[in-house]
Motif scaffolding. Structure first.
Motif, PDB file in Angstrom:
ATOM      1  N   ASP A 220       0.840  -1.190   0.000  1.00 46.26           N
ATOM      2  CA  ASP A 220       0.000   0.000   0.000  1.00 46.26           C
ATOM      3  C   ASP A 220       0.881   1.248   0.000  1.00 46.26           C
ATOM      4  O   ASP A 220       1.775   1.383   0.842  1.00 46.26           O
ATOM      5  N   ALA A 221       0.596   2.164  -0.920  1.00 43.83           N
ATOM      6  CA  ALA A 221       1.382   3.392  -1.018  1.00 43.83           C
ATOM      7  C   ALA A 221       0.651   4.612  -0.484  1.00 43.83           C
ATOM      8  O   ALA A 221       1.208   5.711  -0.492  1.00 43.83           O
ATOM      9  N   ASN A 222      -0.583   4.448   0.000  1.00 39.41           N
ATOM     10  CA  ASN A 222      -1.405   5.593   0.340  1.00 39.41           C
ATOM     11  C   ASN A 222      -1.429   5.935   1.822  1.00 39.41           C
ATOM     12  O   ASN A 222      -1.580   7.098   2.186  1.00 39.41           O
ATOM     13  N   ILE A 223      -1.312   4.934   2.686  1.00 39.04           N
ATOM     14  CA  ILE A 223      -1.448   5.151   4.123  1.00 39.04           C
ATOM     15  C   ILE A 223      -0.077   5.326   4.763  1.00 39.04           C
ATOM     16  O   ILE A 223       0.836   4.536   4.502  1.00 39.04           O
ATOM     17  N   PRO A 224       0.111   6.344   5.620  1.00 44.23           N
ATOM     18  CA  PRO A 224       1.341   6.408   6.415  1.00 44.23           C
ATOM     19  C   PRO A 224       1.272   5.307   7.474  1.00 44.23           C
ATOM     20  O   PRO A 224       0.653   5.463   8.512  1.00 44.23           O
ATOM     21  N   ALA A 225       1.885   4.174   7.177  1.00 49.22           N
ATOM     22  CA  ALA A 225       1.586   2.926   7.872  1.00 49.22           C
ATOM     23  C   ALA A 225       2.564   2.554   8.974  1.00 49.22           C
ATOM     24  O   ALA A 225       2.316   1.590   9.698  1.00 49.22           O
ATOM     25  N   TYR A 226       3.663   3.281   9.102  1.00 46.95           N
ATOM     26  CA  TYR A 226       4.649   2.884  10.115  1.00 46.95           C
ATOM     27  C   TYR A 226       5.467   4.091  10.563  1.00 46.95           C
ATOM     28  O   TYR A 226       5.541   5.123   9.876  1.00 46.95           O
ATOM     29  N   ILE A 227       6.085   3.919  11.707  1.00 44.21           N
ATOM     30  CA  ILE A 227       7.106   4.844  12.191  1.00 44.21           C
ATOM     31  C   ILE A 227       8.330   4.011  12.517  1.00 44.21           C
ATOM     32  O   ILE A 227       8.260   3.078  13.335  1.00 44.21           O
ATOM     33  N   ARG A 228       9.426   4.306  11.862  1.00 39.09           N
ATOM     34  CA  ARG A 228      10.681   3.613  12.130  1.00 39.09           C
ATOM     35  C   ARG A 228      11.633   4.557  12.832  1.00 39.09           C
ATOM     36  O   ARG A 228      11.827   5.694  12.389  1.00 39.09           O
TER      37      ARG A 228
END
Length: 270
Positions: A220-228
């Motif tokens: 998925d390219a649309n959701i800000p899905a993680y914090i690293r």
């Protein structure tokens, strides 16, 4: 998909597990690996990030129907093992698996097997490090994606699902820096593989940057899905394979509040 398909979602976190291999540092003996991983100040820093970042993101998942395995070494000192047991107690489906030091892939295969119920026909196994976070709808989105795509990919073929948009949070003495990242390849955070329950494959089989060479993959390219997080204790080399740009805290704040169980101010204070 009816009775032909019963999928169990299982997350795996290696919590300072002293595997033989799997680290950036090479040519360490088993004793050297344990001494480095179990150093008190380091473990205190890891727990700080786990308790304030990774664990809250798991507890806040909108879909709680998943198991979470915490892989630790049998040699992990008891005070840290007890602390881990205490803090994960509120997480439904959490389980600590303690193993001797084994080659990395052998260890994660065993850990997944410990958590797989006999009734499952398939396992969607995802990975998460103890110093990173997932967005609050990650598990729900993973389940919906797998349900939609697995009939197309085939029930007997591994299917990889993940995301390649998120944030890097770099710890700096002068103030933490936030970066908006859109990777060319899927990131490791929350990356999952769905495969038949009896298969020896899992998401740790290949380097996450190369999974598209080996498996059917949807990201998925649309959701800000993680914090690293980026800090001095990173066990791997943190770098982006695609677009990375400095994010303004004020601009990012609404998105962080929408997708994660903490505020921008809380991230800045970590």
């Amino acid at each position: 998909m009816g009775s032909r398909y019963k999928n169990q979602i299982i997350g795996l976190m290696r919590f300072s597990y002293p595997s033989l291999g799997g680290f950036v540092t090479k040519n360490e003996s088993a004793d050297q690996i344990e001494a480095r991983l179990y150093e008190d100040a380091r473990l205190e820093r890891r727990f700080h990030l786990f308790e304030n970042l990774a664990l809250p993101s798991l507890l806040a998942q909108s879909d709680q129907d998943f198991r979470m395995v915490f892989l630790v070494g049998q040699s992990l000192p008891s005070q840290w093992r007890d602390r881990l047991n205490d803090v994960i107690a509120p997480l439904k489906g959490a389980r600590v698996v303690a193993l001797a030091s084994l080659p990395h892939y052998m260890a994660v295969r065993r850990a997944f097997n410990f958590a797989t119920p006999d009734a499952a026909t398939h396992v969607t196994g995802f990975r998460l490090d103890d110093d990173d976070a997932l967005d609050i709808n990650h598990v729900a989105r993973m389940r919906a994606t797998v349900n939609a795509l697995l009939p197309v990919a085939g029930l007997d073929t591994p299917l990889v699902t993940g995301c390649h948009r998120g944030y890097f949070l770099e710890f700096k003495p002068e103030g933490h820096a936030l970066f908006h990242v859109i990777e060319k390849a899927p990131g490791a955070q929350g990356l999952a593989m769905t495969r038949p329950a009896g298969s020896s494959e899992n998401i740790f089989r290949r380097n996450h940057r190369f999974v598209t060479q080996f498996y059917n993959t949807y990201t998925d390219a649309n959701i800000p899905a993680y914090i690293r997080t980026i800090h001095t204790d990173n066990d791997s080399d943190p770098h982006a394979s695609g677009q990375i740009e400095t994010a303004d805290w004020e601009t990012a704040a609404p998105l962080i509040a929408e997708h994660f169980p903490f505020t921008a101010a809380q991230l800045q204070a970590l």
